[in-house]
Design a protein around this motif. Structure first.
Motif, PDB file in Angstrom:
ATOM      1  N   THR A 142       0.640  -0.963  -0.089  1.00 35.70           N
ATOM      2  CA  THR A 142       0.491   0.310   0.173  1.00 35.70           C
ATOM      3  C   THR A 142       0.829   0.731  -0.331  1.00 35.70           C
ATOM      4  O   THR A 142       0.255   2.456  -0.564  1.00 35.70           O
ATOM      5  N   HIS A 167      -8.073  -1.502  -3.466  1.00 35.29           N
ATOM      6  CA  HIS A 167      -6.794  -2.001  -2.211  1.00 35.29           C
ATOM      7  C   HIS A 167      -7.912  -3.064  -1.532  1.00 35.29           C
ATOM      8  O   HIS A 167      -8.759  -3.288  -1.474  1.00 35.29           O
ATOM      9  N   ASP A 218      -7.755  -6.120   2.196  1.00 32.15           N
ATOM     10  CA  ASP A 218      -7.759  -6.210   3.263  1.00 32.15           C
ATOM     11  C   ASP A 218      -7.053  -7.707   3.513  1.00 32.15           C
ATOM     12  O   ASP A 218      -7.752  -8.318   2.479  1.00 32.15           O
ATOM     13  N   SER A 221      -2.270  -5.124   4.313  1.00 29.67           N
ATOM     14  CA  SER A 221      -3.435  -4.800   3.318  1.00 29.67           C
ATOM     15  C   SER A 221      -2.197  -5.027   2.030  1.00 29.67           C
ATOM     16  O   SER A 221      -1.301  -4.318   2.278  1.00 29.67           O
TER      17      SER A 221
END
Length: 161
Positions: free
Chosen positions: A55, A93, A95, A128
């Protein structure tokens, strides 16, 4: 490029062989306007190429600003087989760890013990990740049997004339 042409090229045996590989080179435009080309792991799902990254990867800001990318997948043997792709990416995105990240085909060698250690390290490192999903809008297969680089094709045409 028409979708039917893209599909026809991507369904060729050499294209399928290349799409089954784990590694490619992703080209994009950095925030400072200069080009970047990086090695990245890929997963072909039959319609899109999925790449995954942390991320906090610097490339994400660049891809948000300009989602146009190019991807090259090739072999190291002679004659080389090369699949060139262009398209845009969407960032997703996720998790945890995306399934695609854990499904790399292993075309580079890893023992079962190395694979288990790799999976353990991945699961402990990432809370993530971001899926970088590329939909091809242009493709070219160069196999040096039926297809050649455009410049080489032009030279052959000139020589034949």
């Amino acid at each position: 490029m028409r979708q039917s042409t893209i599909d026809e090229i991507l369904n060729r045996p050499y294209s399928q062989e290349l799409l089954a590989r784990d590694m490619a080179r992703l080209a994009y435009t950095a925030l400072d306007g200069t080009p970047r080309a990086i090695p990245i792991s890929i997963h072909w799902n039959g319609a899109e190429i999925v790449m995954c990254t942390s991320t906090n990867a610097p490339k994400l800001a660049s891809l948000r600003r300009n989602p146009a990318v190019a991807l090259t997948i090739d072999t190291e043997s002679h004659p080389p087989k090369i699949l060139l792709l262009r398209g845009t990416v969407e960032l997703d995105h996720v998790d945890g760890i995306p399934d695609e990240y854990m499904q790399w085909n292993g075309t580079y060698e890893m023992t079962p013990e190395q694979r288990a250690e790799w999976e353990e390290n991945v699961k402990s490192l990432y809370e993530s990740m971001v899926r970088i999903v590329m939909t091809p809008t242009w493709v070219k297969l160069i196999d040096f049997e039926e297809t050649l680089p455009t410049a080489v094709e032009e030279l052959i045409r000139r020589q034949s004339a």
